[in-house]
Design an enzyme around this catalytic site. Structure first.
Site, PDB file in Angstrom:
ATOM      1  N   LYS A 175      11.254  -3.857  -1.240  1.00 40.29           N
ATOM      2  CA  LYS A 175      11.750  -2.571  -1.728  1.00 40.29           C
ATOM      3  C   LYS A 175      13.271  -2.523  -1.625  1.00 40.29           C
ATOM      4  O   LYS A 175      13.855  -2.949  -0.618  1.00 40.29           O
ATOM      5  CB  LYS A 175      11.106  -1.423  -0.949  1.00 40.29           C
ATOM      6  CG  LYS A 175       9.599  -1.317  -1.189  1.00 40.29           C
ATOM      7  CD  LYS A 175       9.004  -0.137  -0.458  1.00 40.29           C
ATOM      8  CE  LYS A 175       7.533   0.066  -0.820  1.00 40.29           C
ATOM      9  NZ  LYS A 175       6.670  -1.005  -0.288  1.00 40.29           N
TER      10      LYS A 175
ATOM     11  N   GLU B 140      -3.986  -2.401  -2.811  1.00 31.42           N
ATOM     12  CA  GLU B 140      -3.752  -1.368  -1.801  1.00 31.42           C
ATOM     13  C   GLU B 140      -4.017   0.012  -2.366  1.00 31.42           C
ATOM     14  O   GLU B 140      -4.045   0.213  -3.592  1.00 31.42           O
ATOM     15  CB  GLU B 140      -2.321  -1.447  -1.282  1.00 31.42           C
ATOM     16  CG  GLU B 140      -1.275  -1.168  -2.348  1.00 31.42           C
ATOM     17  CD  GLU B 140       0.075  -0.812  -1.753  1.00 31.42           C
ATOM     18  OE1 GLU B 140       0.157   0.252  -1.113  1.00 31.42           O
ATOM     19  OE2 GLU B 140       1.034  -1.575  -1.966  1.00 31.42           O
TER      20      GLU B 140
ATOM     21  N   ASP C  32       4.581  -4.844   7.747  1.00 29.02           N
ATOM     22  CA  ASP C  32       4.157  -5.768   6.689  1.00 29.02           C
ATOM     23  C   ASP C  32       4.531  -7.205   7.025  1.00 29.02           C
ATOM     24  O   ASP C  32       3.756  -8.136   6.791  1.00 29.02           O
ATOM     25  CB  ASP C  32       4.811  -5.394   5.355  1.00 29.02           C
ATOM     26  CG  ASP C  32       4.363  -4.062   4.808  1.00 29.02           C
ATOM     27  OD1 ASP C  32       3.449  -3.433   5.392  1.00 29.02           O
ATOM     28  OD2 ASP C  32       4.913  -3.638   3.777  1.00 29.02           O
TER      29      ASP C  32
END
Length: 301
Positions: free
Chosen positions: A159, A25, A142
């Site tokens: 995260k 990414e 996502d």
């Protein structure tokens, strides 16, 4: 959409010669780290991929095209210009139409890599269900994109700012298999382990075997391979939790896409740079594993 795809010379040559390719990414470059560490990290990650048997394909949107692979000048622009938008899968058409430059998030990279024929993607941490999502409905794109993109995705978990139990539940609801590479503990980005369990896979062959079976069965989701940050580089969750709580309180008025970068920046400041060092270490570990998986998978394609 192949007229919208622009491959770098390195990626084009790899595809022509059946060389393994690893998708990377670009948001981590444009929005995830300060300059010049972001550029240095991007170049390091690409070299790690090459050293482990795969050609790196850093993905972004640039001048009306999906760029599969970035040259040094484009990496420099992504890292230092300060004029780079962010494109999840929803924003890809607008980013192309604008003719500007946009860094792709996890969801955007998954989509672009998939249409380009790449089967393995390495990232840092995935997005997921945010705290308070029962009211806000704030859930990262996502997760939905992982449910409809047949790629191996290597990550250091979700995260840490997220609601991790809810994220794991939603991954299950979407039918996305989650494995731990040489661990049975779901990693928490900066932290090596957690109280949440996943199925352990001990070898790269086990990973690629299961992915090939998924494809033969017609399963269209990604396979999530959780690769914990190296122990020597981790920050124990007991330390991270205090920074998160403080950052959440300071940024409680932020919503949507503003939340994650603001919180991660606050954590970097509160950790006096330790979180950035850990972020770089986990990204390097994920790219190494992703390249090795891509090389193994190429043997069967």
């Amino acid at each position: 959409m192949h007229d919208l795809i622009d491959r770098s010379d390195e990626v084009r040559e790899a595809m022509d010669n059946s060389v393994p390719i690893l998708a990377l990414e670009s948001t981590i470059i444009a929005h995830g780290m300060p300059y010049p560490q972001n550029l240095e990290t991007a170049e390091m990650l690409e070299q790690i991929a090459r050293d482990n048997g795969a050609v790196p394909a850093t993905i972004c949107i640039h001048k009306g095209k999906i760029r599969i692979g970035c040259d040094r000048d484009l990496l420099e622009f992504l890292a230092g210009s300060g004029k780079v938008a962010k494109a999840g899968v929803r924003e890809i058409p607008e980013a192309i139409a604008s003719g500007g430059t946009a860094a792709t998030t996890v969801s955007g990279t998954l989509h672009c890599a998939n249409v380009a024929g790449i089967r393995v993607f390495a990232t840092g941490g995935i997005g997921g269900v945010h705290r308070g999502a029962a009211v806000s409905f704030d859930i990262s794109a996502d997760l939905m994109q992982l449910s409809r993109t047949p790629m191996i995705t290597v990550t250091a978990g979700a995260k840490v700012i997220l609601d991790v139990p809810a994220t794991l539940e939603y991954l299950e609801t979407l039918g996305i298999p989650v494995y731990g590479y040489q661990t049975d503990s779901f990693p928490l980005f900066y932290s090596h382990s957690s109280q949440y369990t996943v199925q352990r896979l001990v070898s790269i062959d086990e990973i690629t075997t299961r992915f090939r079976i998924m494809r033969k069965c017609g399963i269209k989701s990604a396979m999530l391979v959780c690769n914990p940050v190296p122990v020597e580089s981790e920050i124990p969750y007991e330390e991270v939790r205090g920074w998160i709580d403080s950052a959440l309180e300071e940024n409680r008025n932020l919503k949507g896409p503003e939340i994650t970068p603001a919180l991660l920046k606050a954590i970097m400041e509160k950790s006096q740079g330790r979180s950035l060092e850990t972020n770089i270490a986990l990204a390097a570990s994920n790219v190494k594993l992703g390249a090795q998986i891509a090389a193994e998978l190429r043997k069967y394609e």
